[in-house]
Design an enzyme around this catalytic site. Structure first.
Site, PDB file in Angstrom:
ATOM      1  N   ARG A  68      -3.747  -5.007   0.639  1.00 45.75           N
ATOM      2  CA  ARG A  68      -3.817  -4.381  -0.690  1.00 45.75           C
ATOM      3  C   ARG A  68      -3.210  -5.257  -1.764  1.00 45.75           C
ATOM      4  NH1 ARG A  68      -1.846   1.657   1.057  1.00 45.75           N
ATOM      5  NH2 ARG A  68      -3.123   1.684   2.920  1.00 45.75           N
ATOM      6  N   LYS A 112      -7.285   5.457  14.416  1.00 47.10           N
ATOM      7  CA  LYS A 112      -6.303   5.886  13.423  1.00 47.10           C
ATOM      8  C   LYS A 112      -6.807   7.193  12.810  1.00 47.10           C
ATOM      9  CE  LYS A 112      -4.702   4.478   8.821  1.00 47.10           C
ATOM     10  NZ  LYS A 112      -4.131   3.367   8.059  1.00 47.10           N
ATOM     11  N   GLU A 126       1.897  -3.444  10.609  1.00 48.21           N
ATOM     12  CA  GLU A 126       0.593  -3.465   9.915  1.00 48.21           C
ATOM     13  C   GLU A 126       0.812  -3.891   8.468  1.00 48.21           C
ATOM     14  OE1 GLU A 126      -1.561   0.286  10.015  1.00 48.21           O
ATOM     15  OE2 GLU A 126      -2.559  -0.221   8.134  1.00 48.21           O
ATOM     16  N   THR A 140      -5.866  -1.710   6.160  1.00 49.14           N
ATOM     17  CA  THR A 140      -6.783  -1.552   5.026  1.00 49.14           C
ATOM     18  C   THR A 140      -7.938  -2.551   5.112  1.00 49.14           C
ATOM     19  OG1 THR A 140      -4.764  -1.051   3.755  1.00 49.14           O
ATOM     20  CG2 THR A 140      -6.816  -0.951   2.563  1.00 49.14           C
TER      21      THR A 140
END
Ligand code: 3PG
Length: 214
Positions: free
Chosen positions: A48, A132, A44, A72
């Site tokens: 960011r 998640k 993953e 994210t």
């Protein structure tokens, strides 16, 4: 653009999903190769940094053994950008109706972030059972996951947030945990120094926590 993915479940491949923050696109491919070499092919890359999408593109193009996802993901625009970059899956830290609809519609597997029973019900209402659990430790950790297994037996989780190599095995032993996520596999100093051997070792240790389902 809608994509199809080779992956039907994100929980079928590896016990641990490395959560990666990349600051240099040149590190993307060697980092992914190190994680794959250590036995963790599901990666993953978090959105960011400004090199995240290009890093996903590079890994998808140059490391065919890896399943590279975008983490994210918080806006519907990002869903499209990730599909265009060739991401194999999406992960969000939370879920809104708009974001869920966009991830549902994009054709890729995804893990919507949940931390409350109501959010879990919202995801289950869409016919999705994989989520998640974030931020796992801060939101109640293993005790919370055990508590929701009674009322929501169909829900399956990838707890992420505050998990370490010392606690990952206990999470993985819970029947409603499919895999765990964490950033401990890719320490910032090791990535910055290009210490891929250290990352292979960390990945190998995590990969041995539980045999892959297939
Ligand atoms: C995430 O984005 O999922 C978390 O930042 C990862 O959490 P960790 O750094 O505590 O592993």
């Amino acid at each position: 653009m809608t994509m199809t993915s080779p992956l039907s479940s994100l929980f079928e491949v590896a016990p641990v999903v490395p959560v990666v923050v990349l600051h240099d696109v040149q590190a993307a491919v060697p980092l992914a190769r190190a994680l794959v070499a250590g036995g963790l092919p599901v990666i993953e890359v978090t959105l960011r940094t400004d090199v995240a999408l290009r890093s996903i593109e590079r890994i998808a193009a140059e490391v065919p053994e890896a399943l590279v996802g975008a983490g994210t993901v918080v806006t519907t625009d990002q869903v499209k950008q990730c599909v265009d970059a060739g991401a194999h899956f999406l992960v969000s830290p939370g879920c809104t109706d708009r974001l869920l609809a966009a991830m549902d519609g994009c054709g890729l597997p995804y893990l919507p972030g949940v931390a409350t029973v109501s959010e879990m019900l919202t995801v289950l209402d869409r016919g999705r059972t994989e989520m998640k659990f974030f931020p796992a430790e801060a939101a109640g950790g293993m005790a919370y996951l055990k508590a929701v297994a009674g009322p929501l037996p169909q829900a399956r989780f990838c707890p992420t947030g505050g998990i370490t190599v010392a606690t990952a095995g206990d999470y993985l032993a819970l029947p409603n945990v499919g895999c765990v996520g964490g950033s401990w596999l890719t320490p910032a100093d090791a990535v910055a120094a290009g210490n891929w051997a250290r990352i292979v070792r960390l990945a190998r240790e995590a990969a041995s926590l539980r045999a892959p389902i297939r």
